[in-house]
Design a protein around this motif. Structure first.
Motif, PDB file in Angstrom:
ATOM      1  N   GLN A  62       0.896  -1.126   0.062  1.00 37.21           N
ATOM      2  CA  GLN A  62       0.000  -0.042   0.122  1.00 37.21           C
ATOM      3  C   GLN A  62       0.959   1.150  -0.064  1.00 37.21           C
ATOM      4  O   GLN A  62       0.709   2.061  -0.642  1.00 37.21           O
ATOM      5  CB  GLN A  62      -1.006  -0.009   1.269  1.00 37.21           C
ATOM      6  CG  GLN A  62      -2.004   1.174   1.250  1.00 37.21           C
ATOM      7  CD  GLN A  62      -2.954   1.080  -0.003  1.00 37.21           C
ATOM      8  OE1 GLN A  62      -3.259   0.228  -0.573  1.00 37.21           O
ATOM      9  NE2 GLN A  62      -3.155   2.444  -0.212  1.00 37.21           N
ATOM     10  N   HIS A  63       1.995   1.255   0.536  1.00 40.26           N
ATOM     11  CA  HIS A  63       3.087   2.267   0.743  1.00 40.26           C
ATOM     12  C   HIS A  63       3.471   2.706  -0.501  1.00 40.26           C
ATOM     13  O   HIS A  63       3.517   3.872  -1.114  1.00 40.26           O
ATOM     14  CB  HIS A  63       4.057   2.140   1.469  1.00 40.26           C
ATOM     15  CG  HIS A  63       5.131   3.086   1.743  1.00 40.26           C
ATOM     16  ND1 HIS A  63       5.032   4.342   1.997  1.00 40.26           N
ATOM     17  CD2 HIS A  63       6.645   2.921   1.057  1.00 40.26           C
ATOM     18  CE1 HIS A  63       6.296   5.006   1.681  1.00 40.26           C
ATOM     19  NE2 HIS A  63       7.142   4.111   1.186  1.00 40.26           N
ATOM     20  N   GLU A  66       0.737   4.356  -2.684  1.00 43.53           N
ATOM     21  CA  GLU A  66       0.496   5.845  -1.969  1.00 43.53           C
ATOM     22  C   GLU A  66       1.333   6.744  -2.423  1.00 43.53           C
ATOM     23  O   GLU A  66       1.334   7.983  -2.825  1.00 43.53           O
ATOM     24  CB  GLU A  66       0.350   5.861  -0.477  1.00 43.53           C
ATOM     25  CG  GLU A  66      -0.958   5.176   0.070  1.00 43.53           C
ATOM     26  CD  GLU A  66      -0.870   5.030   1.549  1.00 43.53           C
ATOM     27  OE1 GLU A  66       0.075   5.185   1.940  1.00 43.53           O
ATOM     28  OE2 GLU A  66      -1.924   4.353   1.800  1.00 43.53           O
ATOM     29  N   SER A  69       1.402   7.700  -6.354  1.00 42.84           N
ATOM     30  CA  SER A  69       0.361   8.626  -6.705  1.00 42.84           C
ATOM     31  C   SER A  69       0.806  10.218  -6.415  1.00 42.84           C
ATOM     32  O   SER A  69       0.128  11.175  -6.852  1.00 42.84           O
ATOM     33  CB  SER A  69      -0.715   8.639  -5.732  1.00 42.84           C
ATOM     34  OG  SER A  69      -0.533   8.737  -4.223  1.00 42.84           O
TER      35      SER A  69
END
Length: 361
Positions: A62-63, A66, A69
């Motif tokens: 997930q990091h 993120e 983005s």
């Protein structure tokens, strides 16, 4: 040399197999080009692939999503998802995850032969524009889960989805590209059998063609297209097609041009793009310093060109041209990896290209 006032943030995801060799090779060449063209770049290295599974429990943590983005674009190395442990092997692979998460609907895959190499069809210089979000690839055409299911253990069914909105979007991308090249576009489909799905793809592309009267348009069935490419690839300019057809044709055209190791690509939305070589992770040659980094280097140059258009920054465009010219010059003078008839290793080839870039200053 004039340094651009903008600073760009680019991601580095090395991936699996030969990725930790070819991605640093591309970064080395780009750093030389940035210095020569006066471009300011901050690199951000992020985990992805088997090493990320081992450390974070996910092929795409997930990091990583993120952080990506927040970046202007990134370099993505190949992945070897077939070798991942379950349940990761059965999940959407890393490149598919990134394409779907960021809506990277356009996969642009050039095939261009190099002077002095063993191209199957000398003079090949074409671009495949592949719709990247739907079509007949099951992991990209549903909101949740995959587009495949088995009502019984002996019956497997897959959805193939074509929508007008997605075709209009990819068709405009292809026509804009053709308008800036040799003004020829070929629609590839199978409307004689898949009348509704690929028939819609063909017909919507024809509708968009009316907005680009300066571009000559023809169309071929996918099976006939493979024959035409083998016989006369040099006659084609831009090809636009759906997801699976584009994936298959771009591997074919990479080999026609000389080697899949020279086949670059960029995956893009209207807001962000990632550079990704068209080939796989080649785990059988990983760590041997024999992988060809050309596709990854040229994919990175394509990313710079895309960023130049988005940010209206000529220094980025110059950096991309410097990289492409340096690769061509290096191969032309006889420095190449074994698949192109040379004897250079991955690191030595990258160093030679970087030196050619610096010599161009």
């Amino acid at each position: 040399m004039q340094t651009t006032t903008s600073r760009y943030r680019l991601g580095v995801l090395e991936g699996d197999g030969i990725g930790p060799e070819i991605v640093p090779a591309a970064v080395q060449v780009l750093d030389a080009a940035f210095e020569t063209a006066g471009v300011r770049v901050e690199w951000t290295r992020l985990p992805l692939g088997r090493s990320a599974i081992d450390e974070f429990g996910a092929a795409v943590p997930q990091h990583t999503l993120e952080t990506l983005s927040e970046l202007d674009g990134w370099l993505l190395g190949p992945h070897d998802s077939a070798a991942y442990p379950e349940p990761h092997r059965s999940a959407l692979n890393p490149s598919g995850t990134l394409r779907k998460h960021f809506g990277l609907y356009a996969n642009i895959r050039p095939a261009k032969s190099f002077e002095g190499t063993r191209a199957i069809v000398p003079g090949t210089d074409l671009v495949i524009v592949r719709e990247n979000t739907e079509g007949f690839y099951a992991d990209r055409n549903t909101h949740a889960g995959t587009g495949e299911f088995m009502p019984t253990p002996d019956v497997a069914i897959a959805h193939g989805i074509i929508t007008r909105a997605a075709v209009e979007r990819i068709a405009r991308t292809a026509f804009r590209l053709a308008r800036g090249r040799r003004k020829k576009l070929t629609i590839v489909h199978k409307a004689n059998v898949l009348r509704l799905t690929t028939g819609l793809f063909r017909d919507v592309c024809r509708e968009i063609a009316e907005q680009y009267p300066e571009v000559a348009v023809d169309d071929f069935h996918i099976d006939a297209m493979t024959v035409h490419l083998l016989r006369r690839a040099a006659d084609f300019d831009v090809l636009v097609t759906e997801n699976m057809f584009g994936d298959i044709l771009s591997d074919l055209t990479g080999e026609i041009a000389g080697s899949l190791g020279i086949a670059p690509s960029v995956n893009a939305s209207d807001e962000v793009a990632m550079a990704q070589a068209a080939h796989g992770s080649a785990p059988d040659i990983a760590g041997q310093d024999i992988a060809n980094p050309v596709a990854m280097i040229l994919s990175s140059a394509m990313l710079l060109d895309w960023l130049a258009d988005r940010h209206q920054d000529d220094s980025l465009r110059r950096a991309g041209r410097i990289v492409e010219d340096a690769v061509n010059a290096t191969v032309r003078t006889g420095t190449a990896t074994a698949d192109l008839g040379g004897s250079a290793g991955t690191a030595a080839f990258a160093a030679a290209v970087a030196e050619t870039v610096r010599a161009s200053a």
